[in-house]
Design a protein around this motif. Sequence first.
Motif, PDB file in Angstrom:
ATOM      1  N   VAL A   1       0.830  -1.203   0.000  1.00 21.96           N
ATOM      2  CA  VAL A   1       0.000   0.000   0.000  1.00 21.96           C
ATOM      3  C   VAL A   1       0.865   1.253   0.000  1.00 21.96           C
ATOM      4  O   VAL A   1       0.571   2.236  -0.690  1.00 21.96           O
ATOM      5  N   ALA A   2       1.969   1.211   0.764  1.00 22.85           N
ATOM      6  CA  ALA A   2       2.853   2.376   0.837  1.00 22.85           C
ATOM      7  C   ALA A   2       3.598   2.615  -0.474  1.00 22.85           C
ATOM      8  O   ALA A   2       3.898   3.769  -0.816  1.00 22.85           O
ATOM      9  N   ARG A   3       3.907   1.553  -1.210  1.00 19.79           N
ATOM     10  CA  ARG A   3       4.697   1.688  -2.434  1.00 19.79           C
ATOM     11  C   ARG A   3       3.855   1.741  -3.708  1.00 19.79           C
ATOM     12  O   ARG A   3       4.395   1.956  -4.786  1.00 19.79           O
ATOM     13  N   ALA A   4       2.563   1.560  -3.591  1.00 16.50           N
ATOM     14  CA  ALA A   4       1.702   1.563  -4.779  1.00 16.50           C
ATOM     15  C   ALA A   4       1.629   2.970  -5.380  1.00 16.50           C
ATOM     16  O   ALA A   4       1.582   3.960  -4.649  1.00 16.50           O
ATOM     17  N   PRO A   5       1.608   3.081  -6.694  1.00 14.49           N
ATOM     18  CA  PRO A   5       1.552   4.395  -7.360  1.00 14.49           C
ATOM     19  C   PRO A   5       0.130   4.939  -7.393  1.00 14.49           C
ATOM     20  O   PRO A   5      -0.524   4.974  -8.443  1.00 14.49           O
ATOM     21  N   TRP A   6      -0.355   5.410  -6.253  1.00 12.73           N
ATOM     22  CA  TRP A   6      -1.747   5.829  -6.164  1.00 12.73           C
ATOM     23  C   TRP A   6      -2.055   7.041  -7.036  1.00 12.73           C
ATOM     24  O   TRP A   6      -3.137   7.135  -7.618  1.00 12.73           O
ATOM     25  N   VAL A   7      -1.124   7.990  -7.105  1.00 14.24           N
ATOM     26  CA  VAL A   7      -1.375   9.190  -7.904  1.00 14.24           C
ATOM     27  C   VAL A   7      -1.555   8.823  -9.370  1.00 14.24           C
ATOM     28  O   VAL A   7      -2.511   9.258 -10.037  1.00 14.24           O
ATOM     29  N   GLU A   8      -0.639   8.006  -9.905  1.00 17.96           N
ATOM     30  CA  GLU A   8      -0.750   7.581 -11.301  1.00 17.96           C
ATOM     31  C   GLU A   8      -1.985   6.721 -11.518  1.00 17.96           C
ATOM     32  O   GLU A   8      -2.624   6.787 -12.578  1.00 17.96           O
ATOM     33  N   LEU A   9      -2.335   5.915 -10.512  1.00 18.22           N
ATOM     34  CA  LEU A   9      -3.487   5.031 -10.658  1.00 18.22           C
ATOM     35  C   LEU A   9      -4.787   5.827 -10.744  1.00 18.22           C
ATOM     36  O   LEU A   9      -5.637   5.554 -11.598  1.00 18.22           O
ATOM     37  N   PHE A  10      -4.954   6.824  -9.891  1.00 21.63           N
ATOM     38  CA  PHE A  10      -6.186   7.603  -9.896  1.00 21.63           C
ATOM     39  C   PHE A  10      -6.284   8.529 -11.115  1.00 21.63           C
ATOM     40  O   PHE A  10      -7.380   8.914 -11.518  1.00 21.63           O
ATOM     41  N   SER A  11      -5.142   8.879 -11.674  1.00 22.23           N
ATOM     42  CA  SER A  11      -5.165   9.794 -12.821  1.00 22.23           C
ATOM     43  C   SER A  11      -5.161   9.076 -14.169  1.00 22.23           C
ATOM     44  O   SER A  11      -5.319   9.713 -15.205  1.00 22.23           O
ATOM     45  N   ASP A  12      -4.965   7.765 -14.160  1.00 25.93           N
ATOM     46  CA  ASP A  12      -4.863   6.995 -15.402  1.00 25.93           C
ATOM     47  C   ASP A  12      -6.005   5.991 -15.448  1.00 25.93           C
ATOM     48  O   ASP A  12      -5.994   4.978 -14.747  1.00 25.93           O
ATOM     49  N   LEU A  13      -6.990   6.264 -16.281  1.00 22.99           N
ATOM     50  CA  LEU A  13      -8.157   5.387 -16.375  1.00 22.99           C
ATOM     51  C   LEU A  13      -7.780   4.019 -16.939  1.00 22.99           C
ATOM     52  O   LEU A  13      -8.336   2.994 -16.532  1.00 22.99           O
ATOM     53  N   ARG A  14      -6.804   3.983 -17.864  1.00 28.80           N
ATOM     54  CA  ARG A  14      -6.386   2.709 -18.447  1.00 28.80           C
ATOM     55  C   ARG A  14      -5.793   1.796 -17.377  1.00 28.80           C
ATOM     56  O   ARG A  14      -6.089   0.591 -17.344  1.00 28.80           O
TER      57      ARG A  14
ATOM     58  N   VAL B   1       0.315  -7.504  -5.521  1.00 23.02           N
ATOM     59  CA  VAL B   1      -0.018  -8.013  -4.188  1.00 23.02           C
ATOM     60  C   VAL B   1      -1.449  -7.644  -3.815  1.00 23.02           C
ATOM     61  O   VAL B   1      -2.206  -8.467  -3.288  1.00 23.02           O
ATOM     62  N   LEU B   2      -1.848  -6.413  -4.106  1.00 29.11           N
ATOM     63  CA  LEU B   2      -3.207  -5.974  -3.788  1.00 29.11           C
ATOM     64  C   LEU B   2      -4.242  -6.685  -4.656  1.00 29.11           C
ATOM     65  O   LEU B   2      -5.349  -6.989  -4.195  1.00 29.11           O
ATOM     66  N   ALA B   3      -3.900  -6.969  -5.909  1.00 25.31           N
ATOM     67  CA  ALA B   3      -4.808  -7.722  -6.771  1.00 25.31           C
ATOM     68  C   ALA B   3      -5.000  -9.142  -6.251  1.00 25.31           C
ATOM     69  O   ALA B   3      -6.111  -9.696  -6.280  1.00 25.31           O
ATOM     70  N   GLY B   4      -3.919  -9.752  -5.763  1.00 26.33           N
ATOM     71  CA  GLY B   4      -4.033 -11.075  -5.171  1.00 26.33           C
ATOM     72  C   GLY B   4      -4.909 -11.068  -3.933  1.00 26.33           C
ATOM     73  O   GLY B   4      -5.705 -11.990  -3.711  1.00 26.33           O
ATOM     74  N   LEU B   5      -4.775 -10.014  -3.113  1.00 31.91           N
ATOM     75  CA  LEU B   5      -5.637  -9.895  -1.929  1.00 31.91           C
ATOM     76  C   LEU B   5      -7.102  -9.772  -2.335  1.00 31.91           C
ATOM     77  O   LEU B   5      -7.977 -10.399  -1.718  1.00 31.91           O
ATOM     78  N   ALA B   6      -7.385  -8.985  -3.367  1.00 32.99           N
ATOM     79  CA  ALA B   6      -8.767  -8.821  -3.825  1.00 32.99           C
ATOM     80  C   ALA B   6      -9.352 -10.150  -4.289  1.00 32.99           C
ATOM     81  O   ALA B   6     -10.524 -10.458  -4.014  1.00 32.99           O
TER      82      ALA B   6
END
Length: 229
Positions: free
Chosen positions: A27-40, A86-91
């Motif tokens: 969670v700390a290393r995930a690229p949240w800014v790029e993820l929320f700004s990139d719909l793809r 890792v987060l996808a595996g948790l989901a």
Amino acid sequence: MIASNLLAFSTLFGGWLIYGLALLWAVARAPWVELFSDLRRQHLLFGTMLALFLLWLVRRDFDSGLSYHFLGMTAVTLLLDWPLAVLAGLAAQLGLMAIGRMDLASLGINGVLLVLIPVLVTELCALRVERAQPRNLFVYIFFCGFFPAALATLMTLLGGLALLWMDGLFPMPPWLDDFAGYLWLVAFPEAFINGTIVTALVVFYPDWLETFNRSRYLQAPWKENDRGE
């Protein structure tokens, strides 16, 4: 996948501890800014979560409490990079738990076996390949796709067997000496599935792979010769 009744409480607690720390680090290393700004990238993440959930539903459940299914985490790691993988595996695990195909107590230790080990093996292989900086496309496909998937499968199976043996709650079958021969029958399909997915992504959608250096692998041969001259 191992049911909670086959493992000791200390093993289950240790699995939750390791998996929980890894989730916090992801969670700390995930690229949240790029993820929320990139719909793809959002579509890739949610689509990967669904694909993992469906893949893990295709499994063989045994009366003993053990289950077998393909992992698919090597392709997911190359597609999303390790934090989101890792987060996808948790989901996917939470989806299985929601429909009663996984219990909460064993989610941690199964997360270590089915998510963390494949992601770690794939990430180490990808880093080693990137450090060598090869220009051959097939090096990436084989050493980042086929080989890590087979190695991750072997490590996951051996790790699960080691836990069952150490806890002593699961009676080991008498044919365990012949198990080494069956490992290859399990590892090759996993390597084939992940390698095929990675190959298809490299050919049709190389921009989707977060770990793929398109400028190096897909460079025109004559440009490399011009720099050499």
